[in-house]
Design a protein around this motif. Structure first.
Motif, PDB file in Angstrom:
ATOM      1  N   ASP A 273       0.846  -1.192   0.000  1.00  0.00           N
ATOM      2  CA  ASP A 273       0.000   0.000   0.000  1.00  0.00           C
ATOM      3  C   ASP A 273       0.893   1.258   0.000  1.00  0.00           C
ATOM      4  O   ASP A 273       0.710   2.175  -0.819  1.00  0.00           O
ATOM      5  CB  ASP A 273      -0.902  -0.049   1.238  1.00  0.00           C
ATOM      6  N   LEU A 274       1.901   1.256   0.882  1.00  0.00           N
ATOM      7  CA  LEU A 274       2.817   2.412   0.918  1.00  0.00           C
ATOM      8  C   LEU A 274       3.639   2.492  -0.369  1.00  0.00           C
ATOM      9  O   LEU A 274       3.928   3.577  -0.878  1.00  0.00           O
ATOM     10  CB  LEU A 274       3.755   2.321   2.130  1.00  0.00           C
ATOM     11  N   TYR A 275       4.022   1.337  -0.879  1.00  0.00           N
ATOM     12  CA  TYR A 275       4.775   1.298  -2.141  1.00  0.00           C
ATOM     13  C   TYR A 275       3.976   2.015  -3.242  1.00  0.00           C
ATOM     14  O   TYR A 275       4.488   2.894  -3.934  1.00  0.00           O
ATOM     15  CB  TYR A 275       5.051  -0.164  -2.533  1.00  0.00           C
ATOM     16  N   HIS A 276       2.699   1.641  -3.369  1.00  0.00           N
ATOM     17  CA  HIS A 276       1.891   2.246  -4.438  1.00  0.00           C
ATOM     18  C   HIS A 276       1.566   3.708  -4.140  1.00  0.00           C
ATOM     19  O   HIS A 276       1.435   4.518  -5.064  1.00  0.00           O
ATOM     20  CB  HIS A 276       0.626   1.413  -4.679  1.00  0.00           C
ATOM     21  N   THR A 277       1.455   4.036  -2.865  1.00  0.00           N
ATOM     22  CA  THR A 277       1.219   5.437  -2.494  1.00  0.00           C
ATOM     23  C   THR A 277       2.405   6.287  -2.956  1.00  0.00           C
ATOM     24  O   THR A 277       2.239   7.355  -3.567  1.00  0.00           O
ATOM     25  CB  THR A 277       1.074   5.558  -0.951  1.00  0.00           C
ATOM     26  N   ILE A 293       9.993   3.974 -16.092  1.00  0.00           N
ATOM     27  CA  ILE A 293       8.913   3.518 -15.198  1.00  0.00           C
ATOM     28  C   ILE A 293       9.017   2.004 -14.992  1.00  0.00           C
ATOM     29  O   ILE A 293       8.893   1.503 -13.879  1.00  0.00           O
ATOM     30  CB  ILE A 293       7.524   3.945 -15.731  1.00  0.00           C
ATOM     31  N   GLU A 294       9.317   1.306 -16.100  1.00  0.00           N
ATOM     32  CA  GLU A 294       9.481  -0.157 -15.995  1.00  0.00           C
ATOM     33  C   GLU A 294      10.577  -0.554 -15.013  1.00  0.00           C
ATOM     34  O   GLU A 294      10.522  -1.617 -14.405  1.00  0.00           O
ATOM     35  CB  GLU A 294       9.897  -0.711 -17.361  1.00  0.00           C
ATOM     36  N   THR A 295      11.596   0.320 -14.889  1.00  0.00           N
ATOM     37  CA  THR A 295      12.735  -0.051 -14.031  1.00  0.00           C
ATOM     38  C   THR A 295      12.506   0.271 -12.547  1.00  0.00           C
ATOM     39  O   THR A 295      13.340  -0.073 -11.721  1.00  0.00           O
ATOM     40  CB  THR A 295      14.034   0.699 -14.447  1.00  0.00           C
ATOM     41  N   LEU A 296      11.403   0.944 -12.215  1.00  0.00           N
ATOM     42  CA  LEU A 296      11.230   1.389 -10.826  1.00  0.00           C
ATOM     43  C   LEU A 296      11.163   0.233  -9.807  1.00  0.00           C
ATOM     44  O   LEU A 296      11.855   0.281  -8.781  1.00  0.00           O
ATOM     45  CB  LEU A 296      10.014   2.314 -10.699  1.00  0.00           C
ATOM     46  N   PRO A 297      10.343  -0.827 -10.092  1.00  0.00           N
ATOM     47  CA  PRO A 297      10.337  -1.939  -9.122  1.00  0.00           C
ATOM     48  C   PRO A 297      11.728  -2.555  -8.968  1.00  0.00           C
ATOM     49  O   PRO A 297      12.152  -2.870  -7.859  1.00  0.00           O
ATOM     50  CB  PRO A 297       9.366  -2.951  -9.742  1.00  0.00           C
ATOM     51  N   LEU A 298      12.435  -2.691 -10.085  1.00  0.00           N
ATOM     52  CA  LEU A 298      13.795  -3.231 -10.016  1.00  0.00           C
ATOM     53  C   LEU A 298      14.691  -2.294  -9.212  1.00  0.00           C
ATOM     54  O   LEU A 298      15.585  -2.735  -8.484  1.00  0.00           O
ATOM     55  CB  LEU A 298      14.354  -3.421 -11.438  1.00  0.00           C
ATOM     56  N   GLY A 299      14.434  -0.992  -9.324  1.00  0.00           N
ATOM     57  CA  GLY A 299      15.202  -0.010  -8.546  1.00  0.00           C
ATOM     58  C   GLY A 299      15.035  -0.278  -7.059  1.00  0.00           C
ATOM     59  O   GLY A 299      16.009  -0.260  -6.303  1.00  0.00           O
ATOM     60  N   ALA A 300      13.800  -0.565  -6.633  1.00  0.00           N
ATOM     61  CA  ALA A 300      13.551  -0.825  -5.205  1.00  0.00           C
ATOM     62  C   ALA A 300      14.322  -2.068  -4.772  1.00  0.00           C
ATOM     63  O   ALA A 300      14.994  -2.079  -3.738  1.00  0.00           O
ATOM     64  CB  ALA A 300      12.052  -1.000  -4.968  1.00  0.00           C
ATOM     65  N   LYS A 301      14.236  -3.114  -5.586  1.00  0.00           N
ATOM     66  CA  LYS A 301      14.927  -4.363  -5.223  1.00  0.00           C
ATOM     67  C   LYS A 301      16.451  -4.153  -5.224  1.00  0.00           C
ATOM     68  O   LYS A 301      17.157  -4.619  -4.321  1.00  0.00           O
ATOM     69  CB  LYS A 301      14.520  -5.444  -6.236  1.00  0.00           C
ATOM     70  N   GLU A 345      10.660  -9.971  -4.202  1.00  0.00           N
ATOM     71  CA  GLU A 345      10.604 -10.964  -5.286  1.00  0.00           C
ATOM     72  C   GLU A 345       9.261 -11.688  -5.276  1.00  0.00           C
ATOM     73  O   GLU A 345       8.668 -11.920  -6.319  1.00  0.00           O
ATOM     74  CB  GLU A 345      11.768 -11.950  -5.161  1.00  0.00           C
ATOM     75  N   LYS A 346       8.770 -11.966  -4.062  1.00  0.00           N
ATOM     76  CA  LYS A 346       7.468 -12.653  -3.937  1.00  0.00           C
ATOM     77  C   LYS A 346       6.348 -11.789  -4.494  1.00  0.00           C
ATOM     78  O   LYS A 346       5.364 -12.285  -5.020  1.00  0.00           O
ATOM     79  CB  LYS A 346       7.178 -12.912  -2.450  1.00  0.00           C
ATOM     80  N   HIS A 347       6.496 -10.478  -4.305  1.00  0.00           N
ATOM     81  CA  HIS A 347       5.401  -9.562  -4.671  1.00  0.00           C
ATOM     82  C   HIS A 347       5.719  -8.749  -5.925  1.00  0.00           C
ATOM     83  O   HIS A 347       5.108  -7.715  -6.152  1.00  0.00           O
ATOM     84  CB  HIS A 347       5.129  -8.596  -3.504  1.00  0.00           C
ATOM     85  N   PHE A 348       6.662  -9.250  -6.699  1.00  0.00           N
ATOM     86  CA  PHE A 348       7.155  -8.425  -7.813  1.00  0.00           C
ATOM     87  C   PHE A 348       6.071  -8.096  -8.844  1.00  0.00           C
ATOM     88  O   PHE A 348       6.041  -6.983  -9.369  1.00  0.00           O
ATOM     89  CB  PHE A 348       8.371  -9.084  -8.477  1.00  0.00           C
ATOM     90  N   ASP A 349       5.174  -9.064  -9.088  1.00  0.00           N
ATOM     91  CA  ASP A 349       4.114  -8.791 -10.079  1.00  0.00           C
ATOM     92  C   ASP A 349       3.236  -7.627  -9.622  1.00  0.00           C
ATOM     93  O   ASP A 349       2.865  -6.776 -10.427  1.00  0.00           O
ATOM     94  CB  ASP A 349       3.253 -10.043 -10.293  1.00  0.00           C
ATOM     95  N   GLU A 350       2.966  -7.591  -8.315  1.00  0.00           N
ATOM     96  CA  GLU A 350       2.141  -6.473  -7.798  1.00  0.00           C
ATOM     97  C   GLU A 350       2.943  -5.158  -7.874  1.00  0.00           C
ATOM     98  O   GLU A 350       2.392  -4.093  -8.152  1.00  0.00           O
ATOM     99  CB  GLU A 350       1.732  -6.728  -6.347  1.00  0.00           C
ATOM    100  N   MET A 351       4.236  -5.265  -7.625  1.00  0.00           N
ATOM    101  CA  MET A 351       5.059  -4.046  -7.674  1.00  0.00           C
ATOM    102  C   MET A 351       5.144  -3.485  -9.083  1.00  0.00           C
ATOM    103  O   MET A 351       5.369  -2.293  -9.272  1.00  0.00           O
ATOM    104  CB  MET A 351       6.475  -4.327  -7.136  1.00  0.00           C
ATOM    105  N   ARG A 352       4.972  -4.377 -10.058  1.00  0.00           N
ATOM    106  CA  ARG A 352       5.094  -3.891 -11.457  1.00  0.00           C
ATOM    107  C   ARG A 352       3.850  -3.179 -11.944  1.00  0.00           C
ATOM    108  O   ARG A 352       3.840  -2.560 -13.012  1.00  0.00           O
ATOM    109  CB  ARG A 352       5.446  -5.054 -12.369  1.00  0.00           C
ATOM    110  N   LEU A 353       2.781  -3.263 -11.186  1.00  0.00           N
ATOM    111  CA  LEU A 353       1.528  -2.603 -11.609  1.00  0.00           C
ATOM    112  C   LEU A 353       1.595  -1.108 -11.308  1.00  0.00           C
ATOM    113  O   LEU A 353       1.063  -0.619 -10.323  1.00  0.00           O
ATOM    114  CB  LEU A 353       0.334  -3.219 -10.873  1.00  0.00           C
ATOM    115  N   LEU A 354       2.291  -0.369 -12.164  1.00  0.00           N
ATOM    116  CA  LEU A 354       2.449   1.068 -11.912  1.00  0.00           C
ATOM    117  C   LEU A 354       1.647   1.879 -12.924  1.00  0.00           C
ATOM    118  O   LEU A 354       1.505   1.485 -14.055  1.00  0.00           O
ATOM    119  CB  LEU A 354       3.927   1.467 -12.007  1.00  0.00           C
TER     120      LEU A 354
END
Ligand code: ATP
Ligand code: MG
Length: 354
Positions: A273-277, A293-301, A345-354
């Protein structure tokens, strides 16, 4: 005023008067909760307030102040809102900072009606923090980022971070490598993933941006009444980089569910929730390319992984870089970061929904 306070007041008054401030200082007091520089609030008889800072000796002051002054010149010339950028006050002879035998000093105009929060009071504060960093990115999109110096060399160069890590394993000066086999294996098995952004950077696949590199909530000023984002502060680590670094480090720090040295790893995950906020606040206020934008989740990891590798390297080297308060703190810090990587990594698909 006692003698000690009085002596200090005259010393700092003398320093403040080397800058183009309006009026004569009437009070100068230690201010804020910063850990790196020594910060003072200066009030003058013309009812003006300034931030005077003795700059930490850990920095190359010339690189740092050239960066800050170039960035602030650009942002303060490109704002509609007076409080949308910090403003540097020059010395009487037109320089960015003043030096004497007691150190290097700079002065900023005080951003009036602002508040600096140590922790988010609610989700909206975290959103506004993202807006502040997004606006900073947006204001500087036409700034030639490659002209900035690097106050910290290879700061997010994960390939180089891994080189130093492997050197620490080889040297094993404390004989600790055998104790952390699991963590070493985790790091090595993620080396390829951790290098993706750096390789993209080297191949010129992503725009080089002005990055802040210390994207904490307490490096943002909000309006004291509305808690809306005003501007970012603490520009000591501004340098050329990728948007994914600033985004990623904010998430690593702000959307993690446990403290950096938590021992109970079951407490550590990513608060989606905070991630998407944060992602919304950031993307609402700056224009990134689709590829960025595509690289943002990878940036977090990558930021969590890089940080974990740095803690582990320091643990192997005998805790010489990060201050520790107990034996093994760097190892605890490394473990939380690696747990965060696994959770992402477990939640990566959700993290990619930007
Ligand atoms: P850190 O520990 O985050 O590295 P620091 O020692 O580099 O901190 P800053 O973050 O630059 O110090 O500033 C310290 C505090 O001073 C801030 O938290 C904020 O409260 C206040 N501050 C800094 N600049 C301004 C400004 N221009 N206007 C109002 N307040 C400011
Ligand atoms: Mg700060």
């Amino acid at each position: 005023m006692n003698q000690f306070k009085e002596d200090n007041f005259y010393k700092e008054k003398n320093i403040a008067s080397k800058f183009q401030i309006k009026g004569t200082p009437i009070t100068i007091e230690r201010y804020g909760c910063g850990h790196i520089n020594t910060t003072y609030l200066v009030k003058t008889d013309k009812n003006k307030r300034y931030i005077l800072q003795r700059i930490s000796d850990a920095f190359d002051v010339k690189i740092l102040m050239d960066n800050i002054s170039a960035v602030l010149k650009f942002t303060s010339e490109n704002i509609n809102d007076e409080r949308g950028s910090m403003k540097l006050v020059k010395t009487l002879d037109g320089k960015n900072f003043y030096s004497d035998s007691t150190g290097n000093y700079r002065v900023y105009e005080f951003v009036e009606g602002s508040v600096c929060l140590q922790t988010a009071e609610n989700k909206s504060d975290f959103y506004e923090c993202a807006v502040a960093f997004g606006k900073f990115q947006k204001m500087l999109e036409d700034f030639p980022a490659e002209t900035l110096g690097e106050p910290l060399k290879n700061f997010h160069n994960t390939i180089d971070r891994y080189r130093l890590f492997k050197e620490a394993i080889t040297n094993d000066v404390m004989g600790r490598a055998k104790l952390v086999k699991e963590e070493i294996d985790f790091a090595l098995s993620h080396e390829k993933d951790g290098s993706i952004l750096q390789k993209m950077r080297e191949l010129g696949e992503l725009p080089i941006r002005v990055t802040h590199n210390d994207t904490k909530l307490n490096n943002v000023l909000l309006d004291e009444k509305t808690h809306k984002a005003l501007c970012v502060i603490d520009l000591d680590t501004v340098m050329p980089g990728l948007a994914a670094y600033d985004f990623g480090d904010s998430i690593r720090f702000g959307a993690a569910t446990a403290a950096e040295d938590e021992k109970d790893l079951s407490k550590m995950t990513i608060n989606l929730d905070l991630y998407h906020t944060f992602a919304k606040g950031f993307l609402d206020s700056c224009d990134l390319t689709e590829k960025e934008i595509e690289t943002l989740p990878l940036g977090a990891k990558t930021m969590a992984l890089e940080c974990g590798v740095r803690f582990l390297t320091d643990y192997l080297n005998g805790d010489t870089y990060f201050a520790t308060h107990y034996e093994g703190q760097n190892l605890d810090r490394c473990r939380t970061q690696f747990k965060l990587v696994s959770e992402m990594e477990k939640h990566f698909d959700e993290m990619r929904l930007l």
